[in-house]
Design an enzyme around this catalytic site. Structure first.
Site, PDB file in Angstrom:
ATOM      1  N   GLY A  23       0.906  -0.958   0.084  1.00  0.00           N
ATOM      2  CA  GLY A  23      -0.425  -0.086  -0.035  1.00  0.00           C
ATOM      3  C   GLY A  23       0.808   1.431  -0.151  1.00  0.00           C
ATOM      4  N   LEU A  77      -4.077  -0.578   9.235  1.00  0.00           N
ATOM      5  CA  LEU A  77      -4.276   0.802   9.651  1.00  0.00           C
ATOM      6  C   LEU A  77      -5.781   0.074  10.227  1.00  0.00           C
ATOM      7  CD1 LEU A  77      -2.381   2.666   9.914  1.00  0.00           C
ATOM      8  CD2 LEU A  77      -1.437   1.348   8.047  1.00  0.00           C
ATOM      9  N   TYR A 128      -9.417   2.655  11.410  1.00  0.00           N
ATOM     10  CA  TYR A 128     -10.146   4.196  11.114  1.00  0.00           C
ATOM     11  C   TYR A 128     -11.331   3.567  12.505  1.00  0.00           C
ATOM     12  CZ  TYR A 128     -11.581   8.305  10.717  1.00  0.00           C
ATOM     13  OH  TYR A 128     -12.798   9.714  11.254  1.00  0.00           O
ATOM     14  N   TYR A 182     -17.938   8.655   6.507  1.00  0.00           N
ATOM     15  CA  TYR A 182     -17.157   7.219   5.854  1.00  0.00           C
ATOM     16  C   TYR A 182     -17.516   6.124   5.826  1.00  0.00           C
ATOM     17  CZ  TYR A 182     -12.439   4.634   6.263  1.00  0.00           C
ATOM     18  OH  TYR A 182     -11.697   3.495   6.924  1.00  0.00           O
ATOM     19  N   LYS A 224     -13.355  -1.893   8.459  1.00  0.00           N
ATOM     20  CA  LYS A 224     -12.712  -1.517   9.547  1.00  0.00           C
ATOM     21  C   LYS A 224     -12.731  -2.573  10.732  1.00  0.00           C
ATOM     22  CE  LYS A 224      -9.668   1.666   7.141  1.00  0.00           C
ATOM     23  NZ  LYS A 224      -8.494   0.229   7.199  1.00  0.00           N
ATOM     24  N   GLY A 271      -3.965  13.926   5.904  1.00  0.00           N
ATOM     25  CA  GLY A 271      -4.604  14.058   4.384  1.00  0.00           C
ATOM     26  C   GLY A 271      -3.222  13.397   3.162  1.00  0.00           C
TER      27      GLY A 271
HETATM   28  P1  NAD Z   1      -2.593   6.238   1.129  1.00  0.00           P
HETATM   29  O1  NAD Z   1      -3.230   6.642  -0.072  1.00  0.00           O
HETATM   30  O2  NAD Z   1      -1.593   5.905   1.055  1.00  0.00           O
HETATM   31  O3  NAD Z   1      -3.007   4.323   0.550  1.00  0.00           O
HETATM   32  C1  NAD Z   1      -3.720   4.003   0.861  1.00  0.00           C
HETATM   33  C2  NAD Z   1      -3.152   2.469  -0.318  1.00  0.00           C
HETATM   34  O4  NAD Z   1      -3.933   1.696  -0.792  1.00  0.00           O
HETATM   35  C3  NAD Z   1      -3.029   2.947  -1.740  1.00  0.00           C
HETATM   36  O5  NAD Z   1      -1.227   3.418  -1.185  1.00  0.00           O
HETATM   37  C4  NAD Z   1      -3.992   2.834  -2.829  1.00  0.00           C
HETATM   38  O6  NAD Z   1      -2.698   1.778  -4.124  1.00  0.00           O
HETATM   39  C5  NAD Z   1      -3.866   0.918  -2.092  1.00  0.00           C
HETATM   40  N1  NAD Z   1      -5.108   0.682  -2.517  1.00  0.00           N
HETATM   41  C6  NAD Z   1      -6.126   0.486  -3.093  1.00  0.00           C
HETATM   42  N2  NAD Z   1      -6.581  -0.590  -3.747  1.00  0.00           N
HETATM   43  C7  NAD Z   1      -5.323  -1.558  -3.200  1.00  0.00           C
HETATM   44  C8  NAD Z   1      -5.636  -3.110  -3.630  1.00  0.00           C
HETATM   45  N3  NAD Z   1      -6.601  -3.330  -4.530  1.00  0.00           N
HETATM   46  N4  NAD Z   1      -4.143  -3.467  -4.207  1.00  0.00           N
HETATM   47  C9  NAD Z   1      -2.952  -3.011  -3.799  1.00  0.00           C
HETATM   48  N5  NAD Z   1      -3.190  -2.063  -3.521  1.00  0.00           N
HETATM   49  C10 NAD Z   1      -4.464  -1.051  -3.118  1.00  0.00           C
HETATM   50  O7  NAD Z   1      -4.002   6.539   1.699  1.00  0.00           O
HETATM   51  P2  NAD Z   1      -3.368   6.053   3.446  1.00  0.00           P
HETATM   52  O8  NAD Z   1      -4.933   7.313   4.133  1.00  0.00           O
HETATM   53  O9  NAD Z   1      -2.541   6.645   3.972  1.00  0.00           O
HETATM   54  O10 NAD Z   1      -4.286   4.756   3.700  1.00  0.00           O
HETATM   55  C11 NAD Z   1      -3.193   3.892   4.596  1.00  0.00           C
HETATM   56  C12 NAD Z   1      -4.473   3.063   5.632  1.00  0.00           C
HETATM   57  O11 NAD Z   1      -4.608   4.060   6.410  1.00  0.00           O
HETATM   58  C13 NAD Z   1      -5.567   2.406   5.218  1.00  0.00           C
HETATM   59  O12 NAD Z   1      -6.030   1.485   5.438  1.00  0.00           O
HETATM   60  C14 NAD Z   1      -6.351   3.755   5.105  1.00  0.00           C
HETATM   61  O13 NAD Z   1      -7.338   3.181   5.660  1.00  0.00           O
HETATM   62  C15 NAD Z   1      -5.980   3.614   6.535  1.00  0.00           C
HETATM   63  N6  NAD Z   1      -5.789   5.159   7.463  1.00  0.00           N
HETATM   64  C16 NAD Z   1      -5.880   6.161   7.232  1.00  0.00           C
HETATM   65  C17 NAD Z   1      -6.360   7.108   7.922  1.00  0.00           C
HETATM   66  C18 NAD Z   1      -6.530   8.801   7.670  1.00  0.00           C
HETATM   67  O14 NAD Z   1      -6.948   9.875   7.843  1.00  0.00           O
HETATM   68  N7  NAD Z   1      -5.574   9.048   6.374  1.00  0.00           N
HETATM   69  C19 NAD Z   1      -7.212   7.650   8.766  1.00  0.00           C
HETATM   70  C20 NAD Z   1      -6.536   6.219   9.614  1.00  0.00           C
HETATM   71  C21 NAD Z   1      -6.665   4.959   8.910  1.00  0.00           C
END
Ligand code: NAD
Length: 286
Positions: A9, A170, A172, A182, A190, A221
């Site tokens: 990811g 990760l 939420y 959401y 989640k 963000g």
């Molecule tokens: P991000 O965009 O950096 O990461 C998400 C990644 O998932 C992307 O690189 C995307 O290409 C990849 N992805 C999507 N579908 C996929 C698939 N089928 N196979 C392989 N890769 C795939 O965004 P982020 O916010 O850093 O997300 C990372 C984790 O953190 C997620 O689980 C997200 O739910 C969690 N999270 C994010 C937040 C927030 O506010 N950003 C808060 C809590 C949890």
């Protein structure tokens, strides 16, 4: 020997996956990443052209080295699962061996084993829709990409994980508290991920001496978060209401991840660990 980590990811330098990679690299780990197939080209090109060099900088001044980037689509376990339209899609046809099973085979061939597995990916095609308006298809897609993808990755990686290793994902807080906006079944996904963390911690602990935890992160963000549409509001809400009134940095989640997969956390497994400036503890904020 240093530890080897596979981080699923990572497709740019804004998200939690990138920050976790950096924290693990700073602690001496060898970094492998899994990048979503449609995002692979631009990520590799940007890496090659030095676009991320500034954000590759580690505290000691050296640059994080990503030893190998694997194309990955974590909604497919093996080639048999891939529908024809995806197989023939230009972006997918240009890469190979990107189902979960094939990625793990490639890592095994290239490196033999890993110590750390990180799941930092999620996708919910109907995330902007309220649950009441979410289709079955959208709901199941959210669960497939955001929850079962973790079960599948751990299932396939476990046989090549060295005993004493660890895994994190990760999550939420929308899993346990209602967060309007959401949607699309992402809150359900989640909740499944957190429940699975407990069950997988038991199973992987007994089977492979592997610890399994999840980080419940505050709003950032990232690219994925911007797709949800109200991330700026969430960040502002957190700033106003959390015990710690400061911006939440991706590096703070990265550092917690580095701790959780290290031997400093050798008795912690099955836990949901909050890294959110304390927002989760609040009832009424004033
Ligand atoms: P991000 O965009 O950096 O990461 C998400 C990644 O998932 C992307 O690189 C995307 O290409 C990849 N992805 C999507 N579908 C996929 C698939 N089928 N196979 C392989 N890769 C795939 O965004 P982020 O916010 O850093 O997300 C990372 C984790 O953190 C997620 O689980 C997200 O739910 C969690 N999270 C994010 C937040 C927030 O506010 N950003 C808060 C809590 C949890």
């Amino acid at each position: 020997r240093g530890k080897r980590a596979f981080i699923a990811g990572v497709a740019d330098d804004n998200g939690y996956g990138w920050a976790i990679a950096k924290a693990l690299a700073a602690a001496g780990a060898e970094i492998l990443v899994g990048t979503w197939v449609p995002a692979l080209n631009i990520f590799e090109t940007s890496l090659r052209r030095g676009k991320f060099d500034e954000s590759r900088k580690l505290p000691d001044g050296s640059l994080m080295d990503i030893v190998k980037v694997y194309p990955l689509d974590a909604v497919y376990d093996s080639p048999d699962d891939v529908p024809e339209d995806v197989k023939s899609n230009k972006r997918y046809a240009g890469a190979s061996n990107w189902t979960v099973k094939e990625v793990v085979e490639s890592v095994r061939n290239d490196f033999g084993s890993i110590d750390i597995l990180v799941h930092s990916l999620a996708n919910g095609p109907e995330v902007t829709k309220p649950l009441l308006e979410t289709s079955r298809r959208g709901y199941l897609a959210a669960i497939s990409a955001s929850s079962y993808s973790y079960v599948s990755l751990l299932q396939h990686f476990l046989p090549i994980m060295n005993p004493g290793g660890a895994s994190i994902s990760l999550t939420y807080i929308a899993s346990e508290r209602a967060i309007p906006g959401y949607g699309g079944g992402m809150s359900s996904a989640k909740a499944a991920l957190e429940s699975d963390t407990r069950v997988l911690a038991f199973e992987a602990g007994r089977k492979g001496k592997i610890r399994v935890n999840t980080i419940s992160a505050g709003p950032l963000g990232s690219r994925a978060a911007k797709a949800i549409g109200f991330i700026e509001k969430m960040i502002e809400y957190s700033y106003v209401n959390a015990p710690l009134q400061k911006e939440l940095l991706a590096d703070e989640v990265g550092n917690t991840a580095a701790f959780l997969v290290s031997s400093l956390a050798s008795a912690i497994t099955g836990s949901t660990v909050y890294v959110d400036n304390g927002l989760n503890t609040m009832g009424l904020a004033i």
